[in-house]
Design a protein around this motif. Structure first.
Motif, PDB file in Angstrom:
ATOM      1  N   TYR B 287      60.485  88.587  97.713  1.00  0.00           N
ATOM      2  CA  TYR B 287      60.505  88.875  98.783  1.00  0.00           C
ATOM      3  C   TYR B 287      61.752  90.207  99.057  1.00  0.00           C
ATOM      4  O   TYR B 287      62.570  90.977  98.907  1.00  0.00           O
ATOM      5  CB  TYR B 287      60.194  88.854 100.582  1.00  0.00           C
ATOM      6  N   TYR B 288      63.396  89.037  99.304  1.00  0.00           N
ATOM      7  CA  TYR B 288      64.617  89.102  99.938  1.00  0.00           C
ATOM      8  C   TYR B 288      65.120  90.537  99.215  1.00  0.00           C
ATOM      9  O   TYR B 288      65.747  91.470  98.775  1.00  0.00           O
ATOM     10  CB  TYR B 288      65.413  88.520  99.941  1.00  0.00           C
ATOM     11  N   GLN B 291      63.109  93.736  98.742  1.00  0.00           N
ATOM     12  CA  GLN B 291      63.743  94.497 100.806  1.00  0.00           C
ATOM     13  C   GLN B 291      65.244  94.779 100.155  1.00  0.00           C
ATOM     14  O   GLN B 291      65.802  96.182 100.605  1.00  0.00           O
ATOM     15  CB  GLN B 291      63.562  93.202 101.708  1.00  0.00           C
ATOM     16  N   TYR B 297      65.965 101.654  99.235  1.00  0.00           N
ATOM     17  CA  TYR B 297      66.332 101.785 100.922  1.00  0.00           C
ATOM     18  C   TYR B 297      65.486 103.490 100.980  1.00  0.00           C
ATOM     19  O   TYR B 297      66.617 104.238 100.067  1.00  0.00           O
ATOM     20  CB  TYR B 297      67.445 101.572 101.355  1.00  0.00           C
ATOM     21  N   ASN B 322      67.803  96.180 108.570  1.00  0.00           N
ATOM     22  CA  ASN B 322      67.603  96.711 107.333  1.00  0.00           C
ATOM     23  C   ASN B 322      67.980  97.886 106.023  1.00  0.00           C
ATOM     24  O   ASN B 322      67.437  98.291 105.493  1.00  0.00           O
ATOM     25  CB  ASN B 322      66.144  96.186 106.456  1.00  0.00           C
TER      26      ASN B 322
END
Lengths: 102, 374
Positions: B287-288, B291, B297, B322
């Motif tokens: 997940y990280y 992300q 981004y 984030n």
């Protein structure tokens, strides 16, 4: 009257000892200078996406106008690598100025 | 490669204003370190890494020398451990410690701010900050370093200068000062927190241009030296364009973590200081990794640095909805531009050519084929 000397306290006691052999910092897959040089050429021929145009993002925007010419940068780097390689190993700067670069 | 930071203590003998670690009396015990190693392997497996690199961190790690002497031989004997480093202010270095670090191949990342250190690194009134010959407190950290200069110079000729709004105007003077000390390759690491105002960034731009000018001037005068963040930007641009940048910004929480003295793992010491995102069995690396992948981004999609920039500090992004901080993006834009200018202006300087070749030969980038994006 004698002056009282200030005594400072330690924030930790520092003891102990142990010994052993140094570790090797080695990889089997390191990119060589020649491989990199060949790959720069591929990038310059368009196998890598090369941006040479400023694309800002609308919000909140930049304080300044920036300009990055990656095509010119790659050409410069190739020129630099080839010029350095053309000199004999023993004539390069690191032999004149032993140095550690972290 | 999994990056493991080992926070052996949160205590420090200095009081640097930009430091985010609480100066708390926590000390890692050898038992805590030993007990944490199986969990390290577990975390590595979950993150998809097979090897690791260790950085001892603090506080000031030399304050817990007992732990370092316990841990280093165990790490050097571990075939999965590919390197050990210590991030230290070196104020407590002595001949014995220096010998140990050299013999065990421990890399030194010296945290030193140069000529402005007396202001940016105030000495706390502690025994560790006294002259052992007189028992008196040193007259500032520069005097302390002067006292240990030979030992320090025997260990390294680089150092990490933290750049923050309080010392940007001294960057060039610090560079000259450090060179006069024989430290030709200072790192100049920019504080990537939300501490930069628009005015600070304007000053940074002027100062960044000034330090780039100084580097160019030195190179043309035959002085072998480099400015860390500009050197790194050159390599990031080169490898970013040619090989594709790595799919993560910071190791924190994606391919690394910190082991705190409590025995708990967090993505890095910043997360640990707030006790957020603890790496427990529920922690999901995938997940990280998704992300905090700089490719993903939204903010970065149209950016002209997307190919080469690694988007900064994960903690700052977590605390900024984030996404990368605007101010840090601006700083990156400024110094990448200056790095490109250095290359253009020095491309025919033999010393610079040799330095570039030396960086490329030293950096050890993995060759897994061309990973350029089309």
């Amino acid at each position: 009257m004698s002056e009282l000397k200030k005594v400072y306290k330690s924030i930790v006691s520092i003891p102990i000892k142990v010994e052993m052999a140094p570790v090797d910092h080695i990889s089997d897959h390191v990119l060589t200078v020649d491989e990199l040089s060949a790959q720069i050429e591929e990038a310059r021929k368009g196998k890598a996406k090369v941006d040479n145009e400023y694309v800002g993002y609308a919000e909140p925007g930049h304080l300044f106008e920036y300009k990055y010419d990656y095509v010119q940068f790659l050409g410069n780097m190739q020129h630099i690598i080839q010029a350095a390689k053309a000199r004999k190993e023993e004539e390069r700067f690191k032999n004149k100025f032993p140095t550690i670069i972290q | 490669m999994f990056t493991l930071e080992v926070s052996v203590t949160e205590k420090c003998n200095l009081g640097c204003p930009y430091c985010y670690v609480a100066n708390r009396p926590t000390w890692m015990s050898p038992e805590t370190f030993d007990n944490a190693m199986p969990e390290l392997y577990n975390l590595m497996e979950r993150s998809g890494d097979t090897e690791f690199h260790v950085s001892f961190f603090g506080g000031e790690p030399l304050l817990n020398w007992e732990l370092i002497k316990h841990a280093v031989p165990k790490l050097t004997a571990d075939p999965k451990c590919k390197g050990i480093n210590i991030i230290t202010n070196l104020t407590m270095i002595d001949e014995e410690k220096a010998k140990f670090l050299k013999e065990h191949g421990v890399g030194i990342s010296w945290s030193f701010d140069g000529m402005s250190s007396n202001e940016t690194r105030p000495l706390l009134p502690l025994l560790e900050n006294t002259n052992p010959e007189t028992g008196e407190l040193f007259d500032g950290i520069l005097a302390m370093y002067e006292y240990k200069k030979d030992i320090i110079k025997g260990l390294t000729n680089g150092c990490k200068v933290m750049i923050w709004p309080g010392n940007i105007k001294d960057m060039t003077e610090n560079f000259e000062f450090l060179i006069s000390w024989g430290i030709e390759h200072p790192d100049f690491s920019i504080v990537r927190d939300d501490v930069w105002t628009a005015d600070d960034i304007r000053v940074f731009r002027v100062e960044c241009e000034r330090i780039a000018d100084k580097w160019i001037e030195n190179l043309k005068a035959g002085q072998a030296c480099s400015v860390g963040f500009l050197r790194l930007a050159i390599l990031d641009m080169l490898y970013g364009i040619v090989k594709g940048k790595r799919p993560f910004g910071c190791f924190a929480g994606t391919h690394g973590g910190v082991l705190m003295s409590s025995g708990e793992f967090y993505p890095c010491a910043r997360f640990a200081s707030k006790k957020i995102m603890k790496m427990d069995p529920e922690y999901d690396f995938k997940y990280y990794q998704e992300q905090f992948n700089p490719y993903n981004y939204d903010k970065c999609q149209g950016c002209d640095l997307k190919q080469v920039c690694n988007a900064g500090c994960t903690y700052s992004q977590v605390t900024n909805d984030n996404k990368p901080l605007d101010s840090v993006c601006e700083l990156f834009h400024i110094y990448y531009e200056q790095a490109m200018r250095v290359v253009e202006e020095c491309k025919d300087v033999p010393l610079f050519q040799d330095l570039i070749l030396h960086y490329i030969q030293s950096v050890g980038v993995e060759n897994k084929g061309v990973e350029c994006r089309n």
